[in-house]
Design a protein around this motif. Structure first.
Motif, PDB file in Angstrom:
ATOM      1  N   ASP A  79       0.854  -1.188   0.000  1.00  0.00           N
ATOM      2  CA  ASP A  79       0.000   0.000   0.000  1.00  0.00           C
ATOM      3  C   ASP A  79       0.890   1.239   0.000  1.00  0.00           C
ATOM      4  O   ASP A  79       1.690   1.430   0.919  1.00  0.00           O
ATOM      5  CB  ASP A  79      -0.918   0.000   1.231  1.00  0.00           C
ATOM      6  CG  ASP A  79      -1.956   1.116   1.200  1.00  0.00           C
ATOM      7  OD1 ASP A  79      -1.947   1.924   0.254  1.00  0.00           O
ATOM      8  OD2 ASP A  79      -2.779   1.191   2.137  1.00  0.00           O
ATOM      9  N   ASP A  80       0.754   2.063  -1.011  1.00  0.00           N
ATOM     10  CA  ASP A  80       1.438   3.351  -1.084  1.00  0.00           C
ATOM     11  C   ASP A  80       2.900   3.288  -0.642  1.00  0.00           C
ATOM     12  O   ASP A  80       3.327   3.955   0.290  1.00  0.00           O
ATOM     13  CB  ASP A  80       0.698   4.400  -0.249  1.00  0.00           C
ATOM     14  CG  ASP A  80       1.250   5.809  -0.457  1.00  0.00           C
ATOM     15  OD1 ASP A  80       2.007   6.016  -1.424  1.00  0.00           O
ATOM     16  OD2 ASP A  80       0.926   6.692   0.356  1.00  0.00           O
ATOM     17  N   ARG A 117       0.462  11.202   3.899  1.00  0.00           N
ATOM     18  CA  ARG A 117       0.343   9.822   3.444  1.00  0.00           C
ATOM     19  C   ARG A 117       0.657   8.839   4.560  1.00  0.00           C
ATOM     20  O   ARG A 117       0.027   7.782   4.678  1.00  0.00           O
ATOM     21  CB  ARG A 117       1.259   9.599   2.239  1.00  0.00           C
ATOM     22  CG  ARG A 117       0.760  10.323   0.995  1.00  0.00           C
ATOM     23  CD  ARG A 117       1.798  10.398  -0.103  1.00  0.00           C
ATOM     24  NE  ARG A 117       2.521   9.164  -0.273  1.00  0.00           N
ATOM     25  CZ  ARG A 117       3.859   9.063  -0.252  1.00  0.00           C
ATOM     26  NH1 ARG A 117       4.606  10.139  -0.051  1.00  0.00           N
ATOM     27  NH2 ARG A 117       4.439   7.903  -0.430  1.00  0.00           N
ATOM     28  N   ARG A 126       7.837  10.642  -2.424  1.00  0.00           N
ATOM     29  CA  ARG A 126       7.397  10.620  -3.819  1.00  0.00           C
ATOM     30  C   ARG A 126       8.233  11.517  -4.720  1.00  0.00           C
ATOM     31  O   ARG A 126       8.196  11.384  -5.941  1.00  0.00           O
ATOM     32  CB  ARG A 126       5.927  11.058  -3.914  1.00  0.00           C
ATOM     33  CG  ARG A 126       4.971   9.997  -3.466  1.00  0.00           C
ATOM     34  CD  ARG A 126       3.586  10.229  -3.989  1.00  0.00           C
ATOM     35  NE  ARG A 126       2.972  11.450  -3.498  1.00  0.00           N
ATOM     36  CZ  ARG A 126       1.656  11.664  -3.523  1.00  0.00           C
ATOM     37  NH1 ARG A 126       0.856  10.738  -4.009  1.00  0.00           N
ATOM     38  NH2 ARG A 126       1.155  12.794  -3.073  1.00  0.00           N
ATOM     39  N   GLU A 141      -2.077   3.480  -7.567  1.00  0.00           N
ATOM     40  CA  GLU A 141      -2.847   4.313  -6.647  1.00  0.00           C
ATOM     41  C   GLU A 141      -4.269   4.535  -7.153  1.00  0.00           C
ATOM     42  O   GLU A 141      -5.225   4.532  -6.367  1.00  0.00           O
ATOM     43  CB  GLU A 141      -2.151   5.660  -6.456  1.00  0.00           C
ATOM     44  CG  GLU A 141      -2.866   6.618  -5.504  1.00  0.00           C
ATOM     45  CD  GLU A 141      -2.992   6.065  -4.092  1.00  0.00           C
ATOM     46  OE1 GLU A 141      -4.063   6.259  -3.474  1.00  0.00           O
ATOM     47  OE2 GLU A 141      -2.045   5.418  -3.599  1.00  0.00           O
ATOM     48  N   ARG A 154      -6.007   1.377  -6.576  1.00  0.00           N
ATOM     49  CA  ARG A 154      -5.706   0.835  -5.254  1.00  0.00           C
ATOM     50  C   ARG A 154      -5.510  -0.679  -5.328  1.00  0.00           C
ATOM     51  O   ARG A 154      -6.177  -1.456  -4.637  1.00  0.00           O
ATOM     52  CB  ARG A 154      -6.783   1.207  -4.237  1.00  0.00           C
ATOM     53  CG  ARG A 154      -6.869   2.707  -3.980  1.00  0.00           C
ATOM     54  CD  ARG A 154      -7.506   3.040  -2.633  1.00  0.00           C
ATOM     55  NE  ARG A 154      -6.775   2.440  -1.522  1.00  0.00           N
ATOM     56  CZ  ARG A 154      -5.628   2.904  -1.039  1.00  0.00           C
ATOM     57  NH1 ARG A 154      -5.054   3.975  -1.571  1.00  0.00           N
ATOM     58  NH2 ARG A 154      -5.040   2.310  -0.028  1.00  0.00           N
TER      59      ARG A 154
END
Length: 226
Positions: free
Chosen positions: A6-7, A44, A175, A208, A211
């Motif tokens: 996840d992320d 985030r 990021r 993203e 997801r």
């Protein structure tokens, strides 16, 4: 112990792992990146701990970027990470990386060179780990992959990669870090000694928008498809 993505983070059991935040990069005299990267990461990070409610969060090295004096914005961001974990009831631990030379000036919480969670050891990955484990979770190289002209951060998953054990390499959580394109890299091109056969590393991309995770063939096979 199975893992989920996840992320740019990895979740296994009740442990959430992120790597290579490089808080403070872009501050001070060398503006490599926009100064707002800290607030983006903090938002985030807060979302991750709220979403998954882990018992513990491990930062797998390079929480900080290298500098001689710690900018005030760095102290604020690190305090925000700590508060996010406290609010979620999660313990925050750092396994220092090669950029964490000033870590003691902003972090007085728990640190471990290598942190064991069951059969998994989490460490930064810039040095060969001493502990034996079935799986190593590391950062350090900031992997990205180029697919149809689009470069995206990726995880790299290698079975039997280091001393017969599996390795999962996380992308940089920041990021704004450009990262390193791994498409044509061989084992000797990686900075981490835990990568011994790049052809067998399987890229995993977190999408993203949908997801969901997108898994690709090992790099050796993937190169022949391009």
């Amino acid at each position: 112990m199975t893992a989920s993505y996840d992320d740019r983070a990895l979740l296994f059991g009740e442990t959430l792992v992120v790597a290579d935040l490089h808080v403070g990069r872009g501050t001070g005299g060398n503006l490599e990146l926009p100064v707002g990267s800290g607030s983006d990461m903090l938002q985030r990070f807060q979302s991750l701990v709220e979403r998954h409610k882990p018992a513990e969060v491990v930062i797998a090295g390079d929480l900080l970027h290298s500098f001689q004096t710690v900018p005030r914005s760095v102290e604020s961001t690190v305090a925000g990470l700590r508060e996010a974990c406290r609010t979620a009831g999660a313990r925050l631990l750092v396994t220092p990386g090669n950029h964490d030379t000033m870590l003691d000036s902003v972090w007085d919480g728990p640190t471990e060179p290598e942190y064991r969670v069951g059969d998994t050891v989490v460490c930064h990955g810039h040095e060969a780990p001493e502990a034996d484990a079935d799986r190593y979770v590391v950062g350090h190289d900031h992997p990205t992959i180029s697919i149809e002209g689009q470069r995206q951060p990726c995880y790299l998953v290698g079975s039997g990669q280091y001393r017969g054990s599996d390795v999962v390499m996380l992308p940089s959580f920041n990021r704004l870090n450009a990262g390193v394109e791994v498409n044509e890299m061989r084992a000797g091109d990686f900075q981490s000694p835990l990568v011994t056969d790049a052809d067998r590393l399987e890229p995993v991309v977190w999408d993203e928008s949908g997801r969901e995770t997108l898994s690709f063939p090992p790099l050796g096979e993937f190169r022949r498809m391009l």
